[in-house]
Design an enzyme around this catalytic site. Structure first.
Site, PDB file in Angstrom:
ATOM      1  N   GLU A  78      44.390  31.112  64.241  1.00  0.00           N
ATOM      2  CA  GLU A  78      43.644  29.925  63.636  1.00  0.00           C
ATOM      3  C   GLU A  78      43.902  28.695  64.225  1.00  0.00           C
ATOM      4  O   GLU A  78      44.275  27.686  63.625  1.00  0.00           O
ATOM      5  CB  GLU A  78      43.692  29.768  62.166  1.00  0.00           C
ATOM      6  CG  GLU A  78      43.289  31.140  61.396  1.00  0.00           C
ATOM      7  CD  GLU A  78      43.471  30.938  59.890  1.00  0.00           C
ATOM      8  OE1 GLU A  78      44.044  30.089  59.604  1.00  0.00           O
ATOM      9  OE2 GLU A  78      43.193  32.189  59.288  1.00  0.00           O
ATOM     10  N   GLU A 107      40.017  41.118  59.631  1.00  0.00           N
ATOM     11  CA  GLU A 107      40.088  40.840  58.033  1.00  0.00           C
ATOM     12  C   GLU A 107      38.993  40.974  57.212  1.00  0.00           C
ATOM     13  O   GLU A 107      38.661  40.278  56.750  1.00  0.00           O
ATOM     14  CB  GLU A 107      40.768  39.473  58.090  1.00  0.00           C
ATOM     15  CG  GLU A 107      42.143  39.177  58.716  1.00  0.00           C
ATOM     16  CD  GLU A 107      42.670  37.792  58.662  1.00  0.00           C
ATOM     17  OE1 GLU A 107      42.345  37.282  57.772  1.00  0.00           O
ATOM     18  OE2 GLU A 107      43.599  37.537  59.590  1.00  0.00           O
TER      19      GLU A 107
HETATM   20  C1  GLA Z   1      43.558  34.160  56.814  1.00  0.00           C
HETATM   21  C2  GLA Z   1      45.228  34.697  57.456  1.00  0.00           C
HETATM   22  C3  GLA Z   1      45.374  36.119  56.610  1.00  0.00           C
HETATM   23  C4  GLA Z   1      45.242  35.894  55.180  1.00  0.00           C
HETATM   24  C5  GLA Z   1      43.985  35.294  54.819  1.00  0.00           C
HETATM   25  C6  GLA Z   1      43.747  35.293  53.243  1.00  0.00           C
HETATM   26  O1  GLA Z   1      42.628  34.775  57.364  1.00  0.00           O
HETATM   27  O2  GLA Z   1      44.956  35.120  58.875  1.00  0.00           O
HETATM   28  O3  GLA Z   1      46.759  36.251  56.994  1.00  0.00           O
HETATM   29  O4  GLA Z   1      46.085  34.872  54.728  1.00  0.00           O
HETATM   30  O5  GLA Z   1      43.804  34.065  55.412  1.00  0.00           O
HETATM   31  O6  GLA Z   1      44.776  36.358  52.806  1.00  0.00           O
END
Ligand code: GLA
Length: 368
Positions: free
Chosen positions: A158, A267
């Site tokens: 990020e 994710e």
């Molecule tokens: C982001 C992070 C993850 C996690 C999510 C929420 O996407 O990359 O590690 O913290 O937020 O669980």
């Protein structure tokens, strides 16, 4: 209305409902697990917490359905390295050992991030050199420890801004303010030094947004030009039932595959509310799920997997963010995963595993 006629109508409606109502996923008999159903496409992964790897029923579910694991929180910089002098390995080791013992592959998550991070690295306003030296020590130590079991690392998480109008494409994190884009480039170099065999990823959310997507692509091009060892892009995949559309998901995959050999969906979860992304800006409490919302959820999973199957040559792994709705970082009322709060497969699971087409068109995004 004539009561006899009205009873006839009621009976017809009931019969019709019985015919068109899908049987619940719990009642259905699945001949394959997700990892089996997607064997020829990509690995199926899941983010885990400590409960998931200690309770027998959850372990059984993990081993049945998934062939890749990510630590939800326990390998992040803050939890593993809370102060300069102190590493805490217990929880990360438990997950790594679980993978070693069960022959499941481990995705390392993550080495550099502005959240859940090693604040001590920048709090005393270090020089750029000192910050990079601290990063190097952290990255070398963590990567070396799990070298035998981790096959891919999210090296930087990020780092691109969500502000479409910003002239600087990067998030103004403390790391960035001190070291500029070198904090990203160097992190990859250090990770490669520590483990030449692990695949190295840049990971981000809102990755189907065309502006953010272009910025990620431009950054990766600059990295390649500078000889920085990046192998893949992680598309976090925090979606909702309104988006992304199949077209925008395809556009993003097509853009990323031009600059890297490996794409992972890292994710994946799908909210039933109109919120996206990985930033902690969501409502935890949604509504009780209705039958039609359950269908919208199954349909969006069906759409996402239809696109992912189409691009399976570019995608190696698709990881769900959390094992069940009970574990979801979004709370149980976002119904974001394929397993309900009792770890039973939902309609979404059925649509994924049976590779079903969506039943309805994608719903319009609600007005704000
Ligand atoms: C982001 C992070 C993850 C996690 C999510 C929420 O996407 O990359 O590690 O913290 O937020 O669980």
């Amino acid at each position: 209305m004539n009561p006899l006629f009205s009873r006839k109508i009621q009976t017809c409606v009931c019969v019709l409902l019985l015919v068109i109502m899908p049987i619940t996923a719990q009642e259905a008999h699945f001949t394959q697990s997700m990892k089996q159903a997607y064997d020829k496409y990509f690995m199926i992964g899941v983010a885990v917490n400590q409960r998931n790897i200690s309770q027998p029923e959850q372990i059984a579910l993990l081993c049945k359905e998934f062939n890749s694991i990510t630590a939800e929180n326990d390998m992040k910089p803050g939890p593993t390295h809370p102060t300069e002098e102190q590493y805490r390995w217990e929880r990360a080791d438990a997950i790594a050992n679980f993978c070693r013992e069960n022959g499941i592959k481990l995705r390392g998550h993550c080495l550099m991030w502005h959240n859940q991070t090693c604040q001590w690295m920048y709090e005393d306003q270090p020089s750029k050199e000192l910050l990079l030296a601290r990063m190097r020590e952290h990255i070398h130590t963590v990567v070396s420890r799990y070298k035998d079991v981790v096959y891919a690392w999210d090296v930087v998480n990020e780092a691109i801004t969500d502000d479409e109008k910003a002239s600087d494409p990067y998030r103004q994190s403390e790391f960035y303010k001190i070291a500029g884009e070198d904090f990203i480039f160097k992190a990859f170099e250090y990770a490669r030094e520590a483990d030449p065999d692990a695949l190295l990823f840049y990971n981000d959310y809102n990755e189907c947004n065309p502006v953010k997507c272009q910025r990620i692509v431009d950054m990766v091009k600059r990295m390649k030009k500078a000889g920085v060892p990046i192998d893949g892009i992680g598309m976090q995949g925090h979606y909702n039932i309104y988006g992304p559309s199949e077209e925008s998901l395809e556009q993003a995959i097509k853009a990323y595959r031009k600059v890297v050999k490996h794409i992972h969906v890292t994710e994946l979860d799908i909210r039933v509310t109109n919120e996206m992304g990985g930033a902690l800006r969501f409502k935890r409490e949604g509504m009780q799920i209705s039958d039609s919302t359950e269908q919208f959820l199954a349909d969006q999973y069906a759409r996402v997997f239809r696109v992912l199957r189409k691009y399976h040559k570019n995608i190696d792994c698709v990881t769900f963010w959390n094992l069940s709705d009970n574990d979801s970082w979004l709370g149980v009322r976002n119904y974001a995963t394929p397993f309900d709060a009792d770890y039973q497969p939902k309609r979404a699971y059925e649509y994924i595993v049976e590779k079903k087409a969506p039943l309805w068109p994608q719903p319009e995004r609600p007005m704000k």
